[in-house]
Write an enzyme that holds these catalytic residues in place. Structure first.
Site, short mmCIF file in Angstrom:
data_model
loop_
_atom_site.label_atom_id
_atom_site.label_comp_id
_atom_site.label_asym_id
_atom_site.label_seq_id
_atom_site.Cartn_x
_atom_site.Cartn_y
_atom_site.Cartn_z
N GLU A 114 -1.63 -20.77 9.99
CA GLU A 114 -2.87 -20.44 9.29
C GLU A 114 -2.71 -19.04 8.73
O GLU A 114 -1.86 -18.28 9.19
CB GLU A 114 -4.04 -20.42 10.28
CG GLU A 114 -4.47 -21.77 10.77
CD GLU A 114 -5.18 -21.66 12.11
OE1 GLU A 114 -5.95 -20.71 12.30
OE2 GLU A 114 -4.92 -22.51 12.96
N LYS A 116 -3.87 -15.22 8.39
CA LYS A 116 -4.57 -14.31 9.29
C LYS A 116 -5.63 -13.59 8.45
O LYS A 116 -5.33 -12.65 7.71
CB LYS A 116 -3.61 -13.32 9.94
CG LYS A 116 -4.26 -12.51 11.03
CD LYS A 116 -3.24 -11.78 11.87
CE LYS A 116 -3.87 -11.10 13.07
NZ LYS A 116 -4.94 -10.18 12.75
N ASP A 118 -8.46 -11.28 7.26
CA ASP A 118 -8.71 -9.89 7.65
C ASP A 118 -10.20 -9.57 7.62
O ASP A 118 -10.71 -8.95 6.70
CB ASP A 118 -7.94 -8.95 6.71
CG ASP A 118 -7.83 -7.55 7.29
OD1 ASP A 118 -8.21 -7.37 8.46
OD2 ASP A 118 -7.38 -6.65 6.57
N TYR A 226 -11.15 -20.93 12.94
CA TYR A 226 -9.75 -21.09 13.35
C TYR A 226 -9.53 -21.56 14.79
O TYR A 226 -8.40 -21.69 15.23
CB TYR A 226 -8.94 -19.82 13.08
CG TYR A 226 -9.50 -18.56 13.74
CD1 TYR A 226 -9.54 -18.41 15.11
CD2 TYR A 226 -9.96 -17.51 12.95
CE1 TYR A 226 -10.02 -17.26 15.70
CE2 TYR A 226 -10.45 -16.35 13.53
CZ TYR A 226 -10.48 -16.24 14.90
OH TYR A 226 -10.97 -15.10 15.48
N LYS A 313 2.64 -10.26 10.89
CA LYS A 313 1.84 -9.44 9.99
C LYS A 313 2.67 -8.96 8.80
O LYS A 313 3.86 -8.63 8.95
CB LYS A 313 1.27 -8.25 10.75
CG LYS A 313 0.37 -8.70 11.90
CD LYS A 313 -0.99 -8.09 11.89
CE LYS A 313 -1.03 -6.69 12.37
NZ LYS A 313 -2.32 -6.14 12.66
N CYS A 407 -19.84 22.84 -7.96
CA CYS A 407 -19.66 21.63 -8.75
C CYS A 407 -18.63 21.86 -9.86
O CYS A 407 -18.73 22.85 -10.59
CB CYS A 407 -21.00 21.21 -9.36
SG CYS A 407 -20.84 19.82 -10.49
N CYS A 410 -20.63 21.77 -13.37
CA CYS A 410 -21.68 22.70 -13.80
C CYS A 410 -21.71 23.99 -12.99
O CYS A 410 -22.52 24.87 -13.26
CB CYS A 410 -23.05 22.01 -13.75
SG CYS A 410 -23.61 21.72 -12.06
N CYS A 425 -23.86 17.68 -5.66
CA CYS A 425 -24.26 18.74 -6.57
C CYS A 425 -25.78 18.60 -6.72
O CYS A 425 -26.26 17.57 -7.19
CB CYS A 425 -23.57 18.59 -7.92
SG CYS A 425 -24.37 19.60 -9.18
N CYS A 431 -26.78 18.92 -14.68
CA CYS A 431 -25.34 18.67 -14.50
C CYS A 431 -24.94 17.48 -15.39
O CYS A 431 -25.46 16.37 -15.22
CB CYS A 431 -25.06 18.38 -13.03
SG CYS A 431 -23.35 18.04 -12.66
S1 IVH Z 1 -6.49 -17.31 16.65
C1 IVH Z 1 -6.68 -16.74 21.33
N1 IVH Z 1 -6.33 -17.55 14.06
O1 IVH Z 1 -6.93 -12.07 14.58
C2 IVH Z 1 -6.35 -16.37 19.93
N2 IVH Z 1 -7.07 -15.46 14.91
O2 IVH Z 1 -5.46 -10.43 16.77
C3 IVH Z 1 -7.42 -16.61 18.98
N3 IVH Z 1 -7.62 -13.83 13.18
O3 IVH Z 1 -9.39 -11.72 17.03
C4 IVH Z 1 -7.14 -16.07 17.67
N4 IVH Z 1 -7.19 -15.11 11.45
O4 IVH Z 1 -10.15 -12.09 14.68
C5 IVH Z 1 -6.63 -16.73 15.07
N5 IVH Z 1 -6.16 -17.95 11.76
C6 IVH Z 1 -6.47 -17.14 12.77
C7 IVH Z 1 -6.92 -15.83 12.56
C8 IVH Z 1 -7.20 -15.01 13.67
C9 IVH Z 1 -7.60 -13.92 11.84
C10 IVH Z 1 -8.02 -12.63 13.93
C11 IVH Z 1 -9.05 -12.88 14.99
C12 IVH Z 1 -8.47 -12.40 16.26
C13 IVH Z 1 -7.35 -11.50 15.81
C14 IVH Z 1 -6.23 -11.55 16.81
#
Ligand code: IVH
Length: 682
Positions: A114, A116, A118, A226, A313, A407, A410, A425, A431
């Protein structure tokens, strides 16, 4: 490293990590990249392994991250919300696969990949198919109950559909704000003189921790699911469980994929390393999970993370370049933003010449100096930022940067209000960028909507000395405008556009200005550009006071009584109306014929609630603002808190127990939404 050095290093790293934890989780203003943070943490972990007796009892390696806001009710997670082990190297990913295979005693393991996402993690608890609790991760063991805020997110079902819904179900996902919405949100914040969010993740975490869920509802939040947890193992695999989540109404991104071995995982990583910019949300890596639940169960967890999953990552793309100078931009509200001018450098496919330095605090924390070699990163974020200074390349005689105190436009002495990150300012009336900004705001689409003055024309009038204040627009004559010309140049001084006004555009401009006189009062109030008075606040103040005279006569107390107007806004409005120049300006605008009051017909549609006061609380079938509007339109009054004088408490779903109790104790009549509609329909 000897023990004495190790002790000093451990103390330093622990303090440093805690500092960055607070900046990241609590202040939503990270100073270093995730990669650098992970490196610090890894170094500390290694030292603690080598010298176990030196490990501090409250070492940050114990924590999953984050701390708890004191303003929400707290909930202990039934199963802790752990983090994921992470890596930046494909080698380590292979090691992970080897460990899993060895443990399972098989040749290949099936994985689910999946993205990750953010954002911020959320735990959603459903009982009998109904969403009863939404809890943030907090410190991993207990988090904040933010149910009402989370209920505003459309991609989270409030009730689950289907007949195979377990009695108790917990699901976890990530809350985020799409990139494009983030840009819009920040533009609006800057408009209001509020400091912008550093990135979409921070804006999402700031949003779900807001006190007023009506405000949260205006934020374009999304939830990507997720993880599904149930008391009984209903599924054989993670993939199946997410398919189920999709079926019962959750948003499970279809970027998720299943592979028979680790080789496919590498392809997935390759694809998304290249493709991540195309997504309309931010990701910071890929999560790899063992698919088979039986194997997951066997592998289990360490104290901090599951052994059956790992996060790969992305290394933020970074470049090193020289800081040539720092310029200071002055916004419409006078807020100063320092901008780093850099020696151009290639980064993630674009040339970076500038990076925001946010404010004086951030510059001080970076200890940035002129001619320094700095690291610039784009890592997932939209605006390139300076993440650190290469002090090894620093000139020996370099001196610390002194923030400006006047500033740049001005020359007025800057001010910094208590608790605010930005310098301002205060010379708002004279200004130049503030005047120009105010004029641009006044004519903008959401304000007076004079689009014939757009695309630089208003700036041209200002430069030609024809327009200094908003009211000057209404004295313009065709003879002032005909033949005006302005050349626009880029940074290199090349002419990019020439504007010259002929008869037709002069006509358009004058017509646009004339038509703006019919704009309703609330738009005029917003167009004045009073700090912190955005579109919604302007509407609320206009509806409440109904005329400019009434607003000018109001004091702090009367303002605070207006729904959603806090002290900061109230002070700003009161100050504005006290200003002599502002009073003169308003008189001229009135003279010009602008709408300075709400038309009578919109006052109320009946008087059945005449003299009755209401406290509205909880969630309704329509926005709470609409309910409040109906109360006023029928002659009633909205009050903020329950007192002996309150006539009715209009209770929606999930109204807080404390309020309910207070109303009961005081013997105030509590009515439901249905009863309320019966009252006004009669
Ligand atoms: S699984 C027990 N899947 O990453 C593990 N986490 O460092 C459950 N996150 O706290 C996490 N995308 O906020 C999982 N596809 C994904 C994710 C994901 C983002 C975040 C999540 C978690 C952190 C873990």
């Amino acid at each position: 490293m000897n023990k004495v050095d190790a002790q000093a290093r451990i103390a330093y790293l622990s303090k440093e990590i805690e500092k960055h934890n607070t900046l990241y989780y609590d202040q939503s203003a990270p100073l270093i990249s995730d990669f650098d943070f992970d490196m610090l943490l890894e170094e500390l972990q290694k030292l603690e392994l080598e010298f176990p007796d030196l490990k501090l009892p409250d070492s940050p390696t114990q924590r999953v991250g984050g701390s708890i806001s004191k303003t929400f009710e707290q909930f202990i997670h039934k199963r802790p919300m752990l983090s994921l082990g992470n890596t930046y190297s494909q080698e380590e990913l292979r090691d992970f696969d080897q460990r899993v295979k060895k443990f399972a005693n098989v040749d290949e393991v099936e994985y689910v990949c999946e993205l990750k996402y953010d954002g911020v993690a959320i735990s959603l608890i459903y009982e009998e198919g109904v969403l009863t609790k939404a809890v943030t991760r907090g410190d991993g063991v207990k988090g904040d109950v933010v149910t009402n805020n989370i209920k505003t997110i459309r991609s989270i079902p409030l009730r689950l559909s289907g007949n195979a819904i377990p009695r108790e179900l917990e699901l976890r996902g990530e809350i985020l704000i799409p990139k494009a919405e983030f840009i819009k949100l920040n533009a609006e914040r800057e408009e209001l003189g509020e400091s912008p969010f550093a990135n979409p993740r921070n804006s999402a975490s700031g949003s779900i921790k807001m006190q007023d869920s009506a405000e949260v509802a205006k934020r374009p939040l999304e939830c990507f699911l997720y993880y599904v947890l149930t008391e009984d193992l209903l599924f054989d695999s993670h993939y199946q469980s997410l398919e189920f989540a999709k079926k019962i109404g959750f948003n499970v991104p279809n970027t998720m994929a299943r592979y028979p071995s680790i080789e496919g995982v590498f392809d997935f990583i390759q694809d998304w390393t290249e493709g991540k910019e195309q997504l309309d949300f931010e990701i910071d890596g890929v999560v790899v999970k063992v698919n088979d639940f039986a194997l997951q169960k066997k592998l289990g967890f360490t104290a901090k993370s599951p052994r059956w999953a790992i996060a790969y990552k992305f290394k933020a793309e970074r470049a090193e370049t020289r800081l040539v100078s720092v310029s200071f931009q002055v916004g419409r509200t006078g807020a100063i933003t320092p901008v780093a001018n850099l020696e151009p450098v290639q980064l993630a496919g674009t040339t970076v010449k500038r990076a925001s330095l946010h404010n004086a605090d951030i510059m001080e924390q970076l200890d940035i100096r002129l001619n320094d070699w700095v690291y610039v990163e784009k890592g997932g974020e939209i605006i390139p930022k300076i993440v650190g200074v290469n002090t090894n390349r620093r000139q020996v005689d370099s001196i610390a940067f002194e923030y400006i105190n006047v500033c740049p436009e001005c020359g007025t002495k800057l001010v910094r209000k208590e608790g605010e990150a930005n310098h301002y300012c205060p010379n708002e009336l004279a200004c130049p960028p503030q005047i120009k900004g105010r004029l641009e705001h006044f004519i903008s689409r959401k304000a007076m909507n004079i689009d014939s003055l757009g695309e630089g024309k208003v700036e041209m009038l200002f430069d030609a000395g024809l327009v200094q204040t908003l009211a000057d627009l209404y004295s313009l004559k065709a003879s002032d405008l005909l033949g005006l010309e302005k050349k626009f140049t880029n940074e290199e001084g090349e002419v990019t556009k020439t504007l010259s006004l002929r008869e037709k555009s002069v006509d358009n401009i004058l017509n646009g200005i004339e038509n703006s006189k019919t704009m309703p009062f609330e738009k005029v109030l917003f167009a004045l550009g009073i700090r912190y008075v955005g579109e919604t606040t302007a509407k609320k103040i206009a509806k409440h006071f109904k005329s400019l005279e009434a607003i000018a006569a109001a004091n702090m107390e009367t303002f605070i009584a207006v729904d959603e107007v806090g002290e900061k806004i109230a002070q700003s409005v009161v100050d504005y109306f006290k200003g002599e120049e502002q009073q003169k300006e308003l008189a001229r605008l009135k003279e010009a014929g602008l709408q300075f009051q709400i038309e009578e017909s919109t006052h109320f549609v009946s008087d059945v609630l005449n003299g009755k006061s209401f406290v509205v609380s909880g969630i309704f079938s329509q926005p709470r603002d609409r309910i409040k509007e109906l109360i006023e339109q029928n002659g009633g009054k909205n009050v903020g808190s329950i007192s002996a004088k309150t006539d009715f408490v209009l209770a929606g779903e999930n109204m807080g127990p404390a309020k309910l109790k207070k109303a009961e104790t005081l013997g105030i009549r509590i009515i439901s939404e249905t009863e309320f509609f019966e009252m006004i329909e009669n």
